[in-house]
Design a protein around this motif. Structure first.
Motif: not given
Lengths: 300, 258
Positions: A117-119, A168, A170-171, B147, B150, B171-172, B248-249, B251
């Protein structure tokens, strides 16, 4: 947690330990997974697509099995059956001696796509199953994460990700994400681990690194593993047993034991015996890619 | 704040100042009558002197917009969650929603007036009707793009539908949701002013229509400036909340430290 540690220690001594009293323990059967004459057909009537011919498969507890075969042969279907995500059209799927239902199983799963989960940080991502699976779920609020955090950090260290807990997704690189993904699949100490081409999207060197990581994890924790892969070297390196499947509708063509001594090294994969095994498997799969003769289930 | 963002902000401010300066100069150079196009300095003077009179209308418009917006968000989230969590609901309800959203909202104001009389209620309803649609679409999209792998991982863990919605689905959806809030607040504003212009005796929309029938062009423009200022303020507010909640979205590099 102490039971889990005791179990791990005992497994290292080579002893079979009854599974009772473990956090997510299944019944102490010797057989972890059993498919008896299980078939799967998607859709109904004229549009139905047979995906899996009647299949028998028995997996002893703590074993490591690889399913290989041409693409679309129903390898993933077997995993979904065992996870209780789809129901068989006929036959029975037993896991831990009981008929499957996803709710009771709580198996660990990992796919080619790491789907973190990206968050959330890596730590929180790996912790996610603990929020869902009993008995951790009940403790989750009261513990305020401290012992869980230690647990996560220990596991991350095992796969070489210590120091990345607060990063996170993406890192991280693809290989690191897949390590974290393995951690997420294992954090709740499942007795059964289902892996669907987990290293398929990685480059050769990263993939080999992760084979070693997975072998180490398996040797310490000794879950039953079903690994779907189309990489024959991967199957030979990791598995105790390789099941070769035919083209769709799938069935198991051959069931080979892999007896190379553990821990295996990447160097082993260049030894003659390993190469011979690889070639044999390859020939079987090439032959299987030709349309298989339709079985009794085929034209329904 | 880094040097880059500071420079960008300075550039944006400079452009606004330049815009007003060019306007002022053009009006002076070509001798444009303030009945046609008042100079910005005249508009600001009007704003200053008439502010005591204008203020209640500002409050009226702003509160009407907020009520319509909040109701629109509630309705939008509810419908979006419903539509986004089921394929069948999505396919069934979508054509109707598209049809509803493509009606020019000025056309429904007379109907609301017919039902509820002129005043605040039709304004609230118009702003609701105009602002809920982007929220529905964004929530539904956010939920529908979880996804499948997931979901399989979580279902195999024995997660309930609610577990998945709570830990993953909602959250997404947040970045989609906040992006839609920014759009929706602007829309709600448009709806309110629209309805006030057609059928109300209060609010900035009404001030503008009255001023225009009196040929008080500077006052019309003063209303316009107020609307623009309010619009920017609300948009900025929701952008700020968005950055806080769903950073977070985006980056951003400075998230590493957190």
């Amino acid at each position: 947690m102490s039971t889990a540690l005791a179990r791990d220690a005992a497994v290292l001594d080579g002893a079979r330990v009854p599974a009772t009293g473990m956090p997510n323990g299944m019944l102490p059967e010797q057989t972890a997974v059993e498919l008896s004459d299980v078939s799967v057909t998607f859709g109904k009537g004229v549009h139905s697509v047979p995906a899996l011919q009647p299949t028998k498969l028995r997996v002893p507890d703590g074993d490591f099995i690889a399913l290989v075969g041409p693409s679309g042969c129903g390898k993933s279907t077997i995993l979904k059956l065992v996870a209780g995500l789809i129901a068989p059209t006929s036959g029975v799927v037993l896991v831990g001696g009981r008929e499957v239902s996803a709710k009771a199983l709580r198996v660990g799963m990992a796919f080619q796509n790491p789907t973190l989960l990206p968050w959330l940080t890596i730590e929180k991502n790996v912790m996610l199953p603990l929020k869902i699976v009993e008995p951790f779920r009940a403790q989750f609020r009261s513990q305020r994460n401290n012992s869980f955090r230690d647990k996560v950090h220990a596991l991350l260290a095992q796969v070489g990700l210590s120091g990345f807990a607060n990063h996170f997704p993406w890192q991280l690189s693809g290989g690191m994400l897949q390590r974290a993904n393995l951690c997420r699949a294992l954090i709740h100490e499942p007795r059964l681990l289902l892996l669907d081409e987990p290293f398929g999207a990685l480059d050769q060197f990263t993939r080999e690194e992760l084979w070693v990581v997975l072998q180490d994890l398996w040797q310490v924790r000794r879950p039953t593993v079903l690994l779907v892969t189309h990489d024959l070297k991967e199957a030979g390196f990791l598995a105790n047993r390789i099941c070769v499947m035919s083209a769709r509708p799938g069935r198991i063509l051959a069931d080979r034991d892999v007896t190379f001594k553990r821990p295996r090294t990447i160097a082993n994969t260049f030894e003659p015996a390993f190469v011979t095994l690889n070639q044999e498997l390859r020939e079987m799969i090439v032959a299987a890619r030709a349309p298989a003769p339709t079985g009794s289930m085929g034209g329904r | 704040m880094t040097n880059g963002t500071l420079r960008r902000r300075a550039a944006a401010a400079a452009l606004i100042v330049l815009f007003f300066a060019a306007w002022e100069v053009a009006c002076l150079m070509f001798g444009v009558s303030d009945l046609i196009l008042p100079r910005p300095s005249q508009v600001f003077a009007t704003l200053w002197t008439r502010m005591p009179v204008l203020w209640p209308h500002v409050v009226q418009t702003l509160s009407t917009t907020m009520v319509g917006f909040v109701l629109g968000v509630l309705l939008g989230v509810l419908l979006g969650a419903l539509i986004g969590s089921s394929r069948i609901a999505y396919d069934t309800a979508y054509p109707l929603l598209i049809g509803f959203s493509s009606i020019p909202k000025v056309a429904v104001v007379p109907i609301f007036v017919l039902w509820f009389g002129s005043g605040t209620v039709p304004a609230v309803l118009t702003s609701l009707a105009i602002c809920f649609f982007p929220i529905v679409v964004n929530i539904a999209t956010g939920l529908a793009t979880t996804e499948p792998e997931l979901e399989d991982v979580l279902k195999a863990l024995g997660a309930t539908k609610f577990d998945i919605l709570w830990n993953v689905g909602l959250p997404r959806t947040m970045p989609f949701f906040f992006a839609s809030l920014k759009v929706a607040i602007s829309y709600a504003f448009v709806g309110t002013v629209l309805s006030e212009t057609v059928a109300s005796n209060r609010g900035i929309g009404n001030v503008m229509i009255t001023a225009s029938s009196n040929f008080n062009t500077p006052l019309v423009f003063a209303g316009l400036f107020i609307l623009a200022a309010l619009g920017i303020a609300l948009y900025a507010m929701f952008s700020l909340i968005e950055m806080r909640v769903t950073g977070w979205a985006n980056r951003k590099a400075d998230l590493i430290a957190t």
